[in-house]
Scaffold this motif. Structure first.
Motif, mmCIF file in Angstrom:
data_model
loop_
_atom_site.group_PDB
_atom_site.id
_atom_site.type_symbol
_atom_site.label_atom_id
_atom_site.label_comp_id
_atom_site.label_asym_id
_atom_site.label_seq_id
_atom_site.Cartn_x
_atom_site.Cartn_y
_atom_site.Cartn_z
ATOM 1 N N UNK A 239 35.228 0.789 -105.586
ATOM 2 C CA UNK A 239 34.312 0.336 -104.540
ATOM 3 C C UNK A 239 34.214 -1.175 -104.565
ATOM 4 N N UNK A 240 34.690 -1.780 -103.502
ATOM 5 C CA UNK A 240 34.648 -3.230 -103.401
ATOM 6 C C UNK A 240 33.534 -3.628 -102.448
ATOM 7 N N UNK A 245 39.651 -7.107 -97.245
ATOM 8 C CA UNK A 245 40.607 -7.136 -98.356
ATOM 9 C C UNK A 245 40.870 -8.599 -98.683
ATOM 10 N N UNK A 246 40.403 -9.026 -99.841
ATOM 11 C CA UNK A 246 40.505 -10.453 -100.203
ATOM 12 C C UNK A 246 41.697 -10.754 -101.081
ATOM 13 N N UNK A 247 42.343 -9.746 -101.608
ATOM 14 C CA UNK A 247 43.485 -9.978 -102.483
ATOM 15 C C UNK A 247 44.016 -8.663 -103.018
ATOM 16 N N UNK A 253 40.330 -0.501 -104.053
ATOM 17 C CA UNK A 253 38.894 -0.229 -103.932
ATOM 18 C C UNK A 253 38.443 -0.239 -102.475
ATOM 19 N N UNK A 254 39.005 -1.118 -101.660
ATOM 20 C CA UNK A 254 38.665 -1.129 -100.235
ATOM 21 C C UNK A 254 39.152 0.153 -99.558
ATOM 22 N N UNK A 259 37.925 5.250 -97.070
ATOM 23 C CA UNK A 259 38.184 6.681 -97.013
ATOM 24 C C UNK A 259 36.880 7.468 -97.132
ATOM 25 N N UNK A 260 35.989 7.032 -98.024
ATOM 26 C CA UNK A 260 34.719 7.726 -98.224
ATOM 27 C C UNK A 260 33.863 7.678 -96.961
ATOM 28 N N UNK A 261 33.809 6.527 -96.321
ATOM 29 C CA UNK A 261 33.020 6.388 -95.095
ATOM 30 C C UNK A 261 33.590 7.274 -93.986
ATOM 31 N N UNK A 262 34.920 7.310 -93.873
ATOM 32 C CA UNK A 262 35.544 8.151 -92.851
ATOM 33 C C UNK A 262 35.328 9.628 -93.156
#
Length: 474
Positions: A239-240, A245-247, A253-254, A259-262
């Protein structure tokens, strides 16, 4: 005397014979020549009696100026004649024979009105036709219907494969989502504990005794570092905080968080803004027929509330809710089975299949497409995407806070990335590690905000498959 005899002979030869046949019936053909018993039980069967008349004496000019028909049969419903001024008149009959018979007979009389030598002459022709009844024993499904049922069975099998695939996918994704949310909430607690340990360790280190200083370093370097390692793993793999996506360290984690939200169908929650007003006709209406006026009638407005993924496969697809898509496919499979059963039963009793088609369309509209979707027509997609936008807009404060955290505390690109994730803890002292508990505690608070997104969600986000109630028609 001889002259008189010759004159009589000449008159007999030249005078037309009143009973001479001007046109003869050359050919009679019925089309169709046989009647399907099953068809006869459903509707009146049209049968053409096609006739051909030829002139008996081609040297005499004769013309049919009209033809009338009179037909009799115990199975006759109606009849009429066409091409009645030609030499090929056709009698159109409508028959509905009893199915237990092997054949049906029809007797017709055609009355011809003929013009010859400026004289009008009438002739009658008798026609008798026998039409066979055929079919397999009543109740057996014929080839066309069987092919239709075979195609429906293939469609049902395709639905079963899709549903089974979605069930497996939902099971895997659901487990990932379950672990991700649990880990995020657990990490939120860990980071708060870390935020408590750090000031205690700092205080112990600042007390000028060897024992308290050693205890502070031991607490921070073992307990604090252990908790921080677990927190770092969650940031990297599960979990980020934030939605960018920063790197390379935030890709996994993103992904799991998205996926969890969807999987939880969060984008489908239209609990506050899902109303669609349908106003086809409203107010007082008076209907007029010719010069007569009806009573005033009020046609009211009606409102649709059903923008729900479990009531429309289109809504489920629009908000990427896999469990609801699976649920709607289960419904569509059941509807196909009901349709197949209807065809089999109606074919068995010789009933028309039109009611099966009508029921299929109605159930497809109500239970798969969704009434709101169908009524809204072309505006349905715009309405759904508008609601998804509203859902995202309501999360703007959380999204904004996540962006701030990423700019300050991201593992790779954050301003405090080196201080918040040091290789060695407590150098030169524990107080210098201030960024560690600061970024960890704010990450935990952000995770609680983001997982709080699930609070009050009316959809069971870990529901892997749709569970239909009632009879299984398959």
């Amino acid at each position: 005397m001889k002259k008189i005899i010759v004159l009589i002979i000449i008159l007999l030869i030249t005078a037309p014979l009143s009973n001479a046949e001007i046109f003869r019936l050359a050919n009679v053909k019925t089309s169709p020549s046989k009647i399907d018993r099953r068809t006869a039980t459903i509707t009146e069967v049209p049968v053409q009696i096609q006739t051909v008349f030829l002139q008996t004496n081609p040297r005499e000019e004769a013309k049919i100026i009209s033809a009338k028909a009179k037909c009799e049969s115990e199975d006759l419903i109606d009849y009429f004649i066409i091409k009645e001024t030609t030499r090929t008149p056709i009698i159109i009959t409508k028959l509905m024979p009893a199915t237990e018979k092997n054949s049906t007979e029809i007797n017709c009389t055609i009355q011809l009105k003929i013009l010859q030598n400026n004289n009008t002459i009438e002739e009658e022709k008798q026609i008798q036709q026998t039409i066979q009844l055929y079919s397999n024993p009543l109740g057996e499904i014929n080839e066309n219907i069987q092919n239709k049922i075979n195609q429906i069975n293939e469609d049902i099998h395709d639905f079963e494969k899709q549903i089974a695939h979605l069930e497996r996918t939902n099971r895997v994704l659901g487990q990932i989502a379950s672990y991700s949310e649990t880990a995020a909430k657990g990490d939120a607690i860990i980071t708060q504990v870390l935020g408590v340990i750090w000031p205690i360790a700092v205080a112990l280190e600042e007390i000028p005794t060897p024992y308290t200083k050693a205890a502070g370093r031991l607490l921070w370097n073992i307990a604090g570092k252990g908790l921080h390692s677990g927190h770092t793993f969650v940031l990297w793999a599960i979990w980020n905080p934030g939605y960018s996506i920063t790197g390379a360290s935030t890709i996994l984690s993103t992904f799991t968080k998205t996926l969890t939200i969807m999987q939880s169908c969060q984008l489908c929650d239209y609990s506050e803004t899902h109303t669609a007003l349908i106003e086809q006709a409203a107010g007082e209406k008076i209907f007029t027929l010719d010069d007569k006026h009806g009573e005033p009638t009020t046609i009211e407005q009606f409102t649709i509330y059903e923008w729900e993924p479990y009531k429309s496969i289109h809504v489920a697809q629009a908000c990427l809710c896999l469990p609801a898509i699976s649920y709607n496919l289960e419904k569509e499979k059941q509807i196909k089975c009901i349709y197949k059963n209807c065809i089999e039963q109606n074919a068995e009793y010789g009933f028309p299949l039109t009611e099966c088609e009508k029921t299929l369309k109605q159930q497809q509209c109500l239970y798969v497409d969704g009434a709101a979707w169908k009524i809204s027509g072309g505006n349905a997609a715009a309405q759904i995407f508008s609601e998804i936008t509203n859902t995202i807009m309501k999360q703007l404060p959380v999204i904004f806070a996540g962006e701030i955290w990423q700019n300050l505390c991201d593992y790779e690109t954050g301003v405090f990335s080196q201080e918040a994730y040091p290789e060695t803890f407590g150098q030169p002292n524990i107080l210098s590690d201030m960024a560690v508990p600061l970024c960890a505690a704010t990450a935990g608070m952000q995770m609680l905000q983001e997982t709080g997104f699930f609070k009050g969600n009316k959809y069971k986000w870990d529901q892997y498959t749709g569970k239909l109630k009632g009879d299984d028609y398959c």
